[in-house]
Write a protein that holds these residues in place. Structure first.
Motif, mmCIF file in Angstrom:
data_model
loop_
_atom_site.group_PDB
_atom_site.id
_atom_site.type_symbol
_atom_site.label_atom_id
_atom_site.label_comp_id
_atom_site.label_asym_id
_atom_site.label_seq_id
_atom_site.Cartn_x
_atom_site.Cartn_y
_atom_site.Cartn_z
ATOM 1 N N ILE A 317 -8.655 -0.970 64.901
ATOM 2 C CA ILE A 317 -8.569 -0.826 66.148
ATOM 3 C C ILE A 317 -9.311 -2.083 66.578
ATOM 4 N N VAL A 318 -10.312 -1.708 67.080
ATOM 5 C CA VAL A 318 -11.689 -2.252 67.659
ATOM 6 C C VAL A 318 -11.981 -3.351 66.951
ATOM 7 N N GLU A 319 -12.258 -3.508 65.634
ATOM 8 C CA GLU A 319 -12.609 -4.589 64.734
ATOM 9 C C GLU A 319 -12.013 -5.697 64.377
ATOM 10 N N GLN A 320 -10.695 -5.530 64.547
ATOM 11 C CA GLN A 320 -9.336 -6.342 63.960
ATOM 12 C C GLN A 320 -9.622 -6.335 63.118
ATOM 13 N N GLY A 330 -0.419 -3.733 65.519
ATOM 14 C CA GLY A 330 -0.292 -2.537 67.779
ATOM 15 C C GLY A 330 -1.860 -4.325 68.425
ATOM 16 N N GLY A 331 -1.496 -3.242 69.855
ATOM 17 C CA GLY A 331 -2.821 -3.813 71.080
ATOM 18 C C GLY A 331 -2.173 -3.405 72.190
ATOM 19 N N HIS A 384 -6.327 10.800 64.175
ATOM 20 C CA HIS A 384 -5.607 11.206 66.175
ATOM 21 C C HIS A 384 -6.357 10.231 66.917
ATOM 22 N N VAL A 385 -7.765 9.329 66.596
ATOM 23 C CA VAL A 385 -8.434 7.866 67.631
ATOM 24 C C VAL A 385 -6.908 7.345 67.297
ATOM 25 N N ALA A 386 -6.620 6.507 66.561
ATOM 26 C CA ALA A 386 -6.084 5.314 65.571
ATOM 27 C C ALA A 386 -4.206 5.785 66.382
#
Length: 759
Positions: A317-320, A330-331, A384-386
């Motif tokens: 997510i953070v590094e796309q 997602g976003g 869980h974080v994602a």
């Protein structure tokens, strides 16, 4: 007359159903999955254990639908999800811009019952899974409490979109529950035991002013000590419904099997809160308010998460990170809540945003050990974080669409979900999704059968953005504002504008771009200007030295200075937008994200639009004008602004905008697909929040299709949808196709994202 028989011989009415795909769960992910699969030709049964569709978005829970747009509070521009979920959201805006949850129920039900390939079973709960062998499901057994009927439903493919993963659980699919440690996936944002491993449930309520005083006597189970809620001083008589999402509980319990206990605890809190508001004497403005509605089932956030061939994690997510099998995106922020919920001393949520949207690979959407089981909704294969990001309904629905299309391909090719990857079908899946408006980052729609690809295109005009004309409207430069401008290779154009100053002061102007193509986070400073202003009207000339190396959006940033007023324009154009460095506390946007150094997320500024009727473009002249609205854009395979507007836009002075497509050889056309601009930057929250318009201002309302002889093939005068799929009664044979459109308004030129034609 019915006669009683031996009670030992009685049984429920039983019905056997054989279909291509069984979708269990009628939330938005299951609904979009079923519609997508049905439109692709599959026979589908949609099994929903509630009386309405929509899950947490339904009138039973009343949470608004959101995804990557995040209340327009992040840097994800033009990121509203496309395809079926877009069709639903746009339809709801047209019918229900006030945000009535009951009306949204009807929108969803209407979409499903219009599909002849869907058999809808409401109030029907899956209670057993039949297995062909250890890793293959053969059927599900379900029971409807309203008609006392038991269903046995068989299919080659199953999709679990049930929220708690009932089919996956009963079939033996591998799953997880609770948070992973930091070490397992290297996720720095993994929560501590003190914070807790699960997000809880919430129950919402509505109030109503009846125009006269009304008393409230609390039930015996209402919470009698409001101070047990650490944030009790934050309660307000003006807030209701989803605005109190932080009335949350259950993160320390089993969020599957303890749900009834969690519900009762939440009821205690809700009625205790209302007792406090009505009877504490601290809220005289609540005198005429009555409690109109309280949820009867909790809105669930988290329970089981099932394992696919890939488990999405924080770094994705953070590094796309990019994936060759990407089918969704997602976003939403990584949004985790303290397990103690409303009883926690900690903030109700902990949100950290990425700099842009991220891909979700297909491998997250099927079980790794049950061969014919797809996953959709909040149970997909993520940590869980994602999950803190992927769990929201817009993102969940988007994944459901991908599953519906994948299921159709599996049936057509007689393959299993994991074989979509192994035999090269993933590209076909991506293209099938793109064709229906399901945008996937970095994937363009290319179809060799599309006749438009071989056509010669001629436009009556092509818009060139030379000026955003002044309207007489000025705004103080507080907060800072940036004008987004789509630039192509070459020197940055010169800009001129007017600024009004109250005193001698300085206008600070900066030119930014995004480090990552396709992002809308201004994180690379190219140039800076300090321009002295005198009291009154100032003409500001901006000439930049920078050479633009590729297509992309520039941010022309005007830094905050309350002594300066800028002029704004009433002109709105597809792909042109102003953004502001303002605060949106609802999504933890405080102007700049400043995370602790040890949680693995980035620091950056937020630049977000304002909702209409605000959010006007900064008035300015542009030399040379931006020539990025050409007719050829309609076949570039991208149907929203990304690096460029990606649309044909007609000049506003063109009284009769039209596109002509010609072929040397006669072609046969039966199907035509048109995609218009319904403002993918607008989040279109479904309930509670109202919206200023029912039709997006960029959308072409009236259009006609004509053949080479001027015969009208199709005409529509009240369009409001993004995608228009037109099937002619019979194929036409022609050398020319003409599309005529009208401008949406005097300030907004007509635009078209894409046209496809098929025999």
């Amino acid at each position: 007359m019915l006669k009683s028989e031996d009670s030992l011989s009685r049984s429920f009415l039983r019905k056997d159903i054989q279909v291509d795909l069984v979708v269990v769960g009628g939330g938005l992910s299951g609904t979009c999955c079923a519609i997508t699969a049905a439109r692709a030709g599959l026979k589908v049964v949609l099994v929903q254990d509630r009386p309405v569709l929509g899950g947490n978005s339904s009138s039973e829970v009343r949470l608004w639908v959101l995804g990557a747009t995040s209340h327009m509070g992040n840097n994800n521009r033009w990121s509203r999800e496309g395809g079926v979920i877009d069709e639903i959201l746009v339809e709801n805006m047209y019918r229900n811009k006030e945000g009535n949850a009951v009306i949204f129920d009807t929108v969803l039900l209407d979409k499903v019952v219009r599909e002849p390939n869907i058999t809808l079973l409401l109030n029907t709960t899956v209670i057993e899974v039949g297995k062909k062998n250890a890793d293959t499901i053969s059927s599900v057994r379900a029971y409807c409490s309203q008609n006392a009927t038991e269903y046995s439903i068989s299919a080659p493919l199953f999709c679990d979109a049930s929220g708690d993963g009932v089919v996956g659980f009963l079939s033996g699919a591998a799953f997880r529950m609770g948070a992973e440690s930091r070490d397992e996936f290297g996720e720095q944002f993994a929560p501590s035991a003190e914070y807790g491993e699960l997000l809880g449930h919430s129950i919402y309520f509505y109030t109503k002013d009846i125009g006269k005083p009304v008393n409230f006597i609390p039930p015996s189970y209402a919470l009698d000590d409001i101070t047990k809620i650490p944030k009790y001083k934050k309660f307000s008589a003006k807030e209701q419904g989803c605005q109190l999402w932080w009335i949350e509980y259950g993160g320390r319990l089993d969020t599957v099997h303890d749900t009834e206990n969690i519900k009762w605890e939440l009821w205690k809190v809700v009625y205790g809160v209302w007792n406090y508001i009505k009877n504490s004497g601290n809220f005289p403005e609540a005198q005429n308010l009555t409690l109109e509605w309280v949820g009867t089932i909790p809105g669930k956030r988290e329970s089981r998460r099932f394992e696919g061939d890939y488990i999405l994690r924080q770094q994705d997510i953070v590094e796309q990170r990019a994936y060759t099998d990407a089918v969704a995106y997602g976003g939403w922020s990584i949004d985790l809540h303290p397990a103690d919920g409303v009883f926690s001393e900690k903030p109700g949520c902990n949100q950290w945003h990425s700099k842009g949207i991220y891909q979700i690979p297909f491998r997250c959407y099927y079980s790794r050990n049950i061969k014919n089981l797809f996953l959709a909704g909040r149970i997909i294969s993520v940590t869980h974080v994602a999950f803190g990001s992927t769990r929201v309904m817009g993102t969940s629905a988007y994944g459901g669409q991908a599953v519906g299309m994948a299921a159709a391909l599996c049936v057509q090719k007689n393959i299993l979900p994991n074989e979509v990857l192994r035999n090269g079908t993933i590209a076909e899946l991506q293209q099938g999704l793109a064709a229906i408006g399901h945008y996937i980052p970095e994937i363009s729609h290319v179809n060799s059968k599309d006749l438009i690809r071989a056509a010669t295109i001629k436009a009556s005009s092509e818009y060139i953005l030379r000026e955003l004309s002044e309207s007489g409207i000025t705004r103080n430069l507080d907060p800072a504002v940036a004008q987004l401008l789509p630039l192509q290779q070459g020197k940055v154009p010169d800009l001129s504008l007017h600024a009004e100053a109250d005193v001698d002061t300085t206008l600070q102007v900066e030119l930014f771009l995004s480090q990552r193509p396709g992002n809308f986070t201004p994180d690379v400073l190219l140039e800076s200007r300090s321009i002295p202003l005198v009291p009154g009207r100032n003409c500001v000339q901006l000439s930049f030295k920078s050479i633009w190396m590729d297509s992309g959006y520039a941010f022309v940033v005007f830094r905050k200075n309350a002594a300066i007023r800028l002029h704004y324009s009433l002109q709105r154009v597809t792909g042109i937008l102003s953004v502001f460095n303002h605060i949106n506390e609802a999504v933890s946007n405080y102007g700049k994200q400043l995370p602790p150094p040890d949680i693995g997320v980035d620091a950056f500024e937020f630049w977000c639009p304002l909702r209409r009727p605000d959010g006007l473009n900064v008035a300015m002249k542009i030399n040379p004008g931006l020539n990025c609205f050409q007719a050829v854009n309609i076949r570039n395979g991208i149907d929203r602004p990304v690096l460029q507007p990606n649309a044909w836009v007609a000049d506003l002075s063109d009284a009769s905008p039209r596109l002509e497509f010609t072929w040397r050889e006669e072609v046969s056309i039966r199907e035509i697909i048109l995609k218009f601009d319904t403002d993918f930057d607008h989040p279109m929250e479904t309930v509670l929040m109202g919206h200023p318009e029912s039709v997006m201002p960029f959308c072409v309302r009236t259009f006609r299709l004509l053949d080479e002889h001027g015969n009208v093939l199709y005409q529509k005068n009240d369009n409001y949808q993004t995608v228009n799929r037109i099937i002619l009664d019979k194929a036409i044979h022609t050398h020319k196709l003409v599309l005529e459109v009208n401008h949406p308004s005097q300030h907004i030129p007509a635009s078209v994202f894409e046209i496809q034609c098929y025999a």
